[in-house]
Design an enzyme around this catalytic site. Structure first.
Site, PDB file in Angstrom:
ATOM      1  N   LEU A  15       0.849  -1.198   0.000  1.00  0.00           N
ATOM      2  CA  LEU A  15       0.000   0.000   0.000  1.00  0.00           C
ATOM      3  C   LEU A  15       0.883   1.246   0.000  1.00  0.00           C
ATOM      4  O   LEU A  15       1.591   1.502   0.977  1.00  0.00           O
ATOM      5  CB  LEU A  15      -0.921  -0.012   1.224  1.00  0.00           C
ATOM      6  N   GLU A  38      -8.356   0.777  16.791  1.00  0.00           N
ATOM      7  CA  GLU A  38      -7.441   1.866  16.435  1.00  0.00           C
ATOM      8  C   GLU A  38      -7.306   2.842  17.606  1.00  0.00           C
ATOM      9  O   GLU A  38      -8.211   2.987  18.437  1.00  0.00           O
ATOM     10  CB  GLU A  38      -7.951   2.613  15.195  1.00  0.00           C
ATOM     11  N   LYS A  65       5.651  10.125  -0.018  1.00  0.00           N
ATOM     12  CA  LYS A  65       6.490   9.679   1.095  1.00  0.00           C
ATOM     13  C   LYS A  65       7.344   8.465   0.743  1.00  0.00           C
ATOM     14  O   LYS A  65       8.539   8.412   1.077  1.00  0.00           O
ATOM     15  CB  LYS A  65       5.593   9.355   2.292  1.00  0.00           C
ATOM     16  N   ASN A 111      52.896   7.648 -19.640  1.00  0.00           N
ATOM     17  CA  ASN A 111      53.165   8.554 -18.522  1.00  0.00           C
ATOM     18  C   ASN A 111      52.705   9.960 -18.909  1.00  0.00           C
ATOM     19  O   ASN A 111      53.153  10.523 -19.909  1.00  0.00           O
ATOM     20  CB  ASN A 111      54.658   8.578 -18.182  1.00  0.00           C
ATOM     21  N   ARG A 158       3.104  14.776   6.592  1.00  0.00           N
ATOM     22  CA  ARG A 158       4.086  15.218   7.588  1.00  0.00           C
ATOM     23  C   ARG A 158       5.511  15.279   7.034  1.00  0.00           C
ATOM     24  O   ARG A 158       6.393  15.855   7.668  1.00  0.00           O
ATOM     25  CB  ARG A 158       4.034  14.300   8.814  1.00  0.00           C
ATOM     26  N   ALA A 206      -0.198   4.533  -1.556  1.00  0.00           N
ATOM     27  CA  ALA A 206      -0.977   5.586  -2.226  1.00  0.00           C
ATOM     28  C   ALA A 206      -0.983   6.906  -1.470  1.00  0.00           C
ATOM     29  O   ALA A 206      -1.354   7.936  -2.026  1.00  0.00           O
ATOM     30  CB  ALA A 206      -2.417   5.106  -2.425  1.00  0.00           C
ATOM     31  N   GLY A 243      -2.691   0.736  16.459  1.00  0.00           N
ATOM     32  CA  GLY A 243      -3.869  -0.042  16.805  1.00  0.00           C
ATOM     33  C   GLY A 243      -3.507  -1.133  17.797  1.00  0.00           C
ATOM     34  O   GLY A 243      -2.470  -1.779  17.680  1.00  0.00           O
ATOM     35  N   LYS A 259      37.671  12.071 -17.023  1.00  0.00           N
ATOM     36  CA  LYS A 259      36.274  11.996 -17.429  1.00  0.00           C
ATOM     37  C   LYS A 259      36.155  11.311 -18.779  1.00  0.00           C
ATOM     38  O   LYS A 259      36.898  11.623 -19.720  1.00  0.00           O
ATOM     39  CB  LYS A 259      35.697  13.417 -17.529  1.00  0.00           C
ATOM     40  N   GLY A 287      -8.685   4.794   3.141  1.00  0.00           N
ATOM     41  CA  GLY A 287      -8.315   3.801   4.140  1.00  0.00           C
ATOM     42  C   GLY A 287      -7.674   2.559   3.557  1.00  0.00           C
ATOM     43  O   GLY A 287      -7.688   2.319   2.351  1.00  0.00           O
TER      44      GLY A 287
END
Length: 454
Positions: free
Chosen positions: A8, A154, A22, A376, A15, A10, A139, A350, A78
């Protein structure tokens, strides 16, 4: 029985105060949701569905080229609602493992134990729990007089007595797929949040007389979700500690481990020694018997055996065996060093191949170059590879000797065993076994230095 995992992922993660979802924030060099998916795979589940919503494109990028499947939860209503979105993608006869995408500390071994227990008990549902001395926010798991599952309440719906319970719901479940999706259609959002709780499924199945099990097997740190950047930093610290300990168990020496930062996907061979303040990131592979650090930063690079890298930056480069790098060298993307190459202090390389046994001891820039073996390159040498519009290649053939402060204006080739005089600007190809010198004649002019009054 076949297994499917539903992760899950979504939610927005308010916060975190971020423009990114997140679960794509990184801990120990890897997105949170990738840690979870890797744990699921290591537990033996290949069929993985990720429920996405906010910032779904960013989550999908994490798994570009991967075999995971995605389903979208348009409204975040939920955990029960989130799982329901995956119904059409799960075989009703499968066991479905459900877990959140923000628990990067979860161990594959814990998931294996959960799956085995669920199967042996022939349960319709099994919830993974742990005990916390301070369970606030989680919970609570209520058990009956015989110690069996009663229900989960909960935090926001719990009574003061229930809040004193220390056994908490990890948010990780095993279900019989057909049963859980059947019951999900019966859920009602009769709670403080107005959401469809997945935990209610357990109570309904129990009420129907089905077997619902509780397994308390997780270490408390494993189930900690990441909800803000403080918790992200805490998870990161634990992941890095685990990685460092595992490397030391596997035969790598870490001097002052707390100062050494190594990403989760880094591989390091035995008898390699890492000095303090070393940072190794991405999918870097380090061979055996190397000495790296102090103050060295390496990412997404391949490093051979018995390589010494001191106080240097290595980025998307490849280094062969028995090379010596630094101090204060900078290997940029596309730098490819064959065996026994020396790149010394204040040297930048590079998009160049450096042949076996060649040396760039100090104060040089080598870009877009093809350097042969036993070449060299003297101090202060520069490949002038950019004309303002295009990059051009410099070729230094085997055994060439480039004098100090040589400017190699590309495209240019210096032939095998040739020499350039110090201070030359080479604009034309140099044939093999030749000396190329480009200097104005030195003039001596009579000069009387003025005396200064003191």
């Amino acid at each position: 029985m076949a297994h499917t995992a539903v992760i899950l992922a979504a939610g927005k993660g308010v916060r975190m105060k971020s423009n990114l979802p997140k679960v794509v924030h990184k801990a120990a060099g890897k997105p949170l949701v990738a840690h979870v998916a890797d744990a699921v795979r290591a537990a033996g589940i290949e069929d993985i569905i990720i429920v996405v919503g906010h910032g779904r494109e960013e989550v999908q990028k994490v798994f570009a080229g991967d075999q995971v499947k995605f389903v979208t939860q348009e409204q975040q209503l939920g955990t029960g609602h989130a799982l329901q979105q995956a119904e059409g993608m799960v075989d009703p006869g499968n066991t479905v493992l459900v877990l959140a995408g923000d628990i990067p500390l979860l161990r594959p071994s814990t998931l294996k134990v959960l799956l085995d227990y669920h199967q042996k008990q022939q349960a319709q549902a099994t919830v993974l729990t742990t005990h916390l001395q301070q369970p606030t926010g989680y919970g609570r798991v209520l058990r009956d007089q015989n110690g069996g599952f009663l229900r989960i309440v909960e935090e926001k719906d719990a009574s003061p007595e229930e809040k004193n319970i220390t056994e908490i719901n990890s948010g990780i479940y095993c279900f019989h797929a057909g049963s859980v999706f059947r019951v999900l259609h019966q859920l009602q959002p009769a709670n403080a949040q107005g959401e469809y709780y997945l935990t209610d499924v357990l109570e309904i199945l129990k009420g129907e007389g089905h077997r619902v099990e509780v397994m308390s097997a997780a270490e408390p740190e494993e189930i900690h979700g990441v909800n803000d950047r403080i918790q992200l930093a805490q998870a990161e610290k634990i992941l890095r500690r685990r990685k460092n300990y595992q490397l030391m168990r596997d035969g790598v020496t870490l001097m002052e481990p707390d100062s050494i930062i190594i990403d989760s996907d880094v591989t390091i061979g035995r008898d390699t020694v890492l000095m303090p303040f070393t940072l190794i990131q991405g999918k870097t592979v380090v061979g055996e018997g190397c000495e790296i650090g102090p103050w060295t930063n390496i990412n997404d690079s391949i490093i051979g055996n018995r390589v010494i890298i001191e106080s240097s930056r290595v980025k998307e480069a490849e280094i062969g065996d028995d090379c010596i790098i630094g101090p204060y060298a900078y290997l940029r993307p596309g730098a490819f060093l064959h065996n026994k190459v020396k790149v010394g202090d204040f040297v930048e390389v590079k998009q160049s191949q450096i042949g076996e046994g060649s040396k760039i001891p100090h104060l040089s820039y080598v870009g877009d170059a093809l350097v042969g073996k036993e070449v060299n390159i003297g101090a202060g040498t520069i490949t002038c590879n950019y004309d303002g519009q295009h990059k051009h290649q410099t070729v230094l053939e085997d055994y060439a000797f480039i004098g100090s402060n040589t400017n190699l204006v590309a495209p240019v080739r210096v032939g095998e065993s040739s020499v350039t005089g110090a201070g030359s600007t080479i604009t034309r190809d140099v044939p093999p076994q030749s000396l190329a010198v480009e200097r104005a004649d030195q003039r001596i002019v009579p000069w009387k230095k003025k005396k200064h009054d003191h």
